[in-house]
Design an enzyme around this catalytic site. Structure first.
Site, PDB file in Angstrom:
ATOM      1  N   CYS A  73      15.610   2.264 -13.196  1.00  0.00           N
ATOM      2  CA  CYS A  73      15.499   2.629 -11.808  1.00  0.00           C
ATOM      3  C   CYS A  73      13.656   2.954 -12.269  1.00  0.00           C
ATOM      4  CB  CYS A  73      15.801   3.083 -10.735  1.00  0.00           C
ATOM      5  SG  CYS A  73      14.621   3.264  -9.448  1.00  0.00           S
ATOM      6  N   SER A  75      12.399   4.746 -10.662  1.00  0.00           N
ATOM      7  CA  SER A  75      12.103   7.010 -10.235  1.00  0.00           C
ATOM      8  C   SER A  75      12.583   7.085 -11.916  1.00  0.00           C
ATOM      9  CB  SER A  75      13.211   6.950  -9.157  1.00  0.00           C
ATOM     10  OG  SER A  75      13.031   6.063  -8.112  1.00  0.00           O
ATOM     11  N   HIS A  78       9.399   7.324 -14.000  1.00  0.00           N
ATOM     12  CA  HIS A  78       8.442   8.320 -13.298  1.00  0.00           C
ATOM     13  C   HIS A  78       8.469   9.463 -14.330  1.00  0.00           C
ATOM     14  CE1 HIS A  78       6.762   5.206 -10.799  1.00  0.00           C
ATOM     15  NE2 HIS A  78       7.549   5.775  -9.633  1.00  0.00           N
ATOM     16  N   HIS A  94      20.117   8.000 -11.228  1.00  0.00           N
ATOM     17  CA  HIS A  94      20.436   8.349  -9.996  1.00  0.00           C
ATOM     18  C   HIS A  94      20.946   6.919  -9.314  1.00  0.00           C
ATOM     19  CE1 HIS A  94      16.459   6.383 -10.419  1.00  0.00           C
ATOM     20  NE2 HIS A  94      16.728   6.046  -9.149  1.00  0.00           N
ATOM     21  N   CYS A 199      21.532   3.264  -5.086  1.00  0.00           N
ATOM     22  CA  CYS A 199      19.634   3.795  -4.709  1.00  0.00           C
ATOM     23  C   CYS A 199      19.196   2.809  -4.475  1.00  0.00           C
ATOM     24  CB  CYS A 199      19.355   3.630  -6.800  1.00  0.00           C
ATOM     25  SG  CYS A 199      16.803   4.341  -6.394  1.00  0.00           S
TER      26      CYS A 199
HETATM   27  N1  APR Z   1       0.314  -5.324  -6.905  1.00  0.00           N
HETATM   28  C1  APR Z   1       1.410  -5.141  -6.800  1.00  0.00           C
HETATM   29  N2  APR Z   1       2.954  -5.468  -6.790  1.00  0.00           N
HETATM   30  C2  APR Z   1       2.670  -4.566  -8.501  1.00  0.00           C
HETATM   31  C3  APR Z   1       1.529  -3.269  -8.470  1.00  0.00           C
HETATM   32  C4  APR Z   1       0.089  -4.030  -7.954  1.00  0.00           C
HETATM   33  N3  APR Z   1      -0.945  -3.097  -8.101  1.00  0.00           N
HETATM   34  N4  APR Z   1       1.710  -2.978  -9.392  1.00  0.00           N
HETATM   35  C5  APR Z   1       3.141  -3.743 -10.437  1.00  0.00           C
HETATM   36  N5  APR Z   1       3.369  -3.972  -9.091  1.00  0.00           N
HETATM   37  C6  APR Z   1       5.139  -4.214  -9.214  1.00  0.00           C
HETATM   38  C7  APR Z   1       5.667  -4.960 -10.701  1.00  0.00           C
HETATM   39  O1  APR Z   1       5.127  -5.531 -11.290  1.00  0.00           O
HETATM   40  C8  APR Z   1       6.714  -4.512 -10.875  1.00  0.00           C
HETATM   41  O2  APR Z   1       7.650  -6.558  -9.157  1.00  0.00           O
HETATM   42  O3  APR Z   1       5.519  -3.344  -8.986  1.00  0.00           O
HETATM   43  C9  APR Z   1       7.183  -3.571  -9.197  1.00  0.00           C
HETATM   44  C10 APR Z   1       7.656  -2.634  -9.786  1.00  0.00           C
HETATM   45  O4  APR Z   1       9.151  -2.788  -9.280  1.00  0.00           O
HETATM   46  P1  APR Z   1       9.897  -1.673 -10.699  1.00  0.00           P
HETATM   47  O5  APR Z   1       9.234  -1.324 -11.328  1.00  0.00           O
HETATM   48  O6  APR Z   1      11.043  -2.287 -10.672  1.00  0.00           O
HETATM   49  O7  APR Z   1      10.316  -0.705  -9.976  1.00  0.00           O
HETATM   50  P2  APR Z   1      11.311  -0.508  -8.699  1.00  0.00           P
HETATM   51  O8  APR Z   1      12.631   0.275  -9.567  1.00  0.00           O
HETATM   52  O9  APR Z   1      11.572  -1.571  -7.777  1.00  0.00           O
HETATM   53  O10 APR Z   1      10.966   1.105  -7.710  1.00  0.00           O
HETATM   54  C11 APR Z   1       9.552   0.810  -7.447  1.00  0.00           C
HETATM   55  O11 APR Z   1      10.209   2.464  -5.530  1.00  0.00           O
HETATM   56  O12 APR Z   1      11.432   4.121  -5.442  1.00  0.00           O
HETATM   57  C12 APR Z   1      10.517   3.702  -5.194  1.00  0.00           C
HETATM   58  O13 APR Z   1      10.289   5.203  -7.490  1.00  0.00           O
HETATM   59  C13 APR Z   1      10.420   4.039  -7.397  1.00  0.00           C
HETATM   60  O14 APR Z   1       8.396   4.643  -7.269  1.00  0.00           O
HETATM   61  C14 APR Z   1       9.198   3.714  -7.733  1.00  0.00           C
HETATM   62  C15 APR Z   1       8.995   2.342  -6.567  1.00  0.00           C
HETATM   63 ZN    ZN Z   2      16.352   4.473  -7.694  1.00  0.00          ZN
END
Ligand code: APR
Ligand code: ZN
Length: 399
Positions: A73, A75, A78, A94, A199
């Protein structure tokens, strides 16, 4: 521990049986400590170190879980990058599921042998937030951070206490977790699917159903279609939204999102996503918008693309200190609602079993969500794949 064929603590039999079935690399004979393999973040910006750490036995109200699967994930990322603060050193992880192999004194909420989904907010049940029904915001959990609820750690290595992300720390073969942080599953699930409920499913589906309370027939836009965003899309589909617009900067993510209920896609990499969402909604904007990446700009975009009386739900965690420039007059004159959603505004112990049932009845497509399996040794590779924008969710699988 009876019936498992191995014993964790004390005595010569411990060493022999542990070695015999190969489940434990070694066990300590003194001080009730289990040696386990874990991915440790020793320093922000460094790769995770796969090493052996000491895990104390569960204290009162805690359980020992053999981890079955742990999700990759953002998170955790980060914390690795220092975008969010956490006590260091720490075992991250997590989003997980596993099997209870030992219960500490006084435990009543889980038994040895239970398959459990792990909750990264083990609620105390006594603080004001818990008593008001918002166990996802438990005050004691927040105050004790990456320690267990008594403020101490069960993980140690190299003479240091090691912290437990979310009181879960499931990037390890075993974890000691407060009993309120494990949710037993009746009739076992594949471990990777169960882990997702820990999560991304609860966070995403919960944001749609419990935080935003999407109304049937409404229009929805979801910015960020990774593991969590896909679950917001599934939640919107479950709520019978009309248009569900997936917004991402990667085409592969957008195509993948159509499998989970998206009806339209917007590529934000080359054109303004706000204008594109307005164009798709007859100039109004979407009734419900979600930020599911974690950034000030994407939060502003989610706000700007919301319709009059639109509800803007921020799920992604932006880098610490980052702000979003919201037009204060527009907020009033268009009566928009801007809200956050933490852990899907869910109550883990009652809502996670609902997610399990929805998966079992075919309403949640978790089979397509998990697209990659890794071993714990491959965890840094798994996070590189997340950074490189691989579609869907990855999961670490344990023996
Ligand atoms: N505009 C649109 N989409 C974007 C942008 C943007 N500017 N920048 C990145 N993305 C997309 C990425 O291409 C990706 O598909 O956002 C998505 C993020 O997905 P993941 O990296 O898989 O992250 P995820 O685990 O889904 O978590 C997303 O939720 O719980 C919170 O901490 C977590 O901040 C995180 C968020
Ligand atoms: Zn998570």
């Amino acid at each position: 521990m009876a019936g498992l064929g191995w014993v964790i603590y004390n005595g010569p039999a411990t060493q022999t049986s542990a070695m015999a079935n190969g489940r434990l690399r070694s066990t300590c004979q003194e001080g009730h400590v289990l040696k386990v393999k874990a991915a440790v973040l020793w320093e922000v910006g460094q790769p995770l170190d796969i090493c052996e750490v000491d895990l104390d036995e569960p204290k009162a109200g805690e359980v020992l879980v053999k981890v079955g699967a742990a999700g990759i994930c953002r998170s955790d990322r980060h914390f690795m990058h220092g975008d969010a603060p956490i006590a260091i050193p720490v075992v991250l992880g997590h989003e997980g599921a596993g099997t209870v192999v030992q219960t500490g004194p006084g435990v009543t909420l889980a038994s040895e042998g239970d398959q459990v989904i792990l909750s990264f907010v083990p609620a105390c049940g006594r603080c004001r937030s818990c008593l008001e029904g918002y166990s996802n915001l438990c005050d004691l959990h927040a105050a004790t951070g990456a320690n267990l609820l008594d403020g101490t750690t069960r993980l140690h290595a190299a003479g240091k206490d090691i912290h437990h992300m979310g009181k879960v720390a499931c990037f390890a073969e075993y974890a000691v977790i407060p009993e309120t942080g494990v949710v037993p599953v009746t009739d076992s699930l594949p471990m990777d699917k169960a882990a997702m409920i820990g999560c991304s499913v609860t966070t995403g589906v919960g944001a749609a159903l419990y935080s935003a309370e999407i109304k049937a027939g409404s229009t929805v836009a979801v910015i960020g279609c990774g593991g969590v965003g896909l679950n917001v899309i599934m939640g919107a589909a479950l709520a019978s939204a009309g248009q569900i617009i997936a917004v991402d900067i990667r085409e592969a993510q957008l195509e993948f999102a159509m499998r989970f209920g998206a009806t339209h896609t917007v590529n934000a990499s080359d054109q303004d996503p706000v204008q594109q969402v307005k164009d798709l909604t007859g100039g109004r904007g979407a009734d419900y918008t979600f930020e599911v990446f974690g950034g000030g700009d994407t939060t502003k975009a989610a706000y700007d693309m919301a319709a009059k009386r639109g509800v803007v739900t921020v799920v992604g965690i932006a880098p610490w200190g980052q702000e979003a420039a919201i037009n204060a007059v527009d907020l009033v004159r268009n009566e928009k609602t801007l809200r956050g959603s933490y852990y899907g505004s869910a109550r883990s112990r009652t809502d996670m079993p609902v997610m399990v049932d929805m998966y079992r009845s075919g309403k949640l497509n978790l089979d397509d969500l998990v697209v990659r399996h890794y071993t714990l040794d491959q965890i840094n590779e798994a996070y590189a794949d997340l950074d490189n924008g691989e579609i869907g969710r990855g999961a670490i699988m344990f023996d």
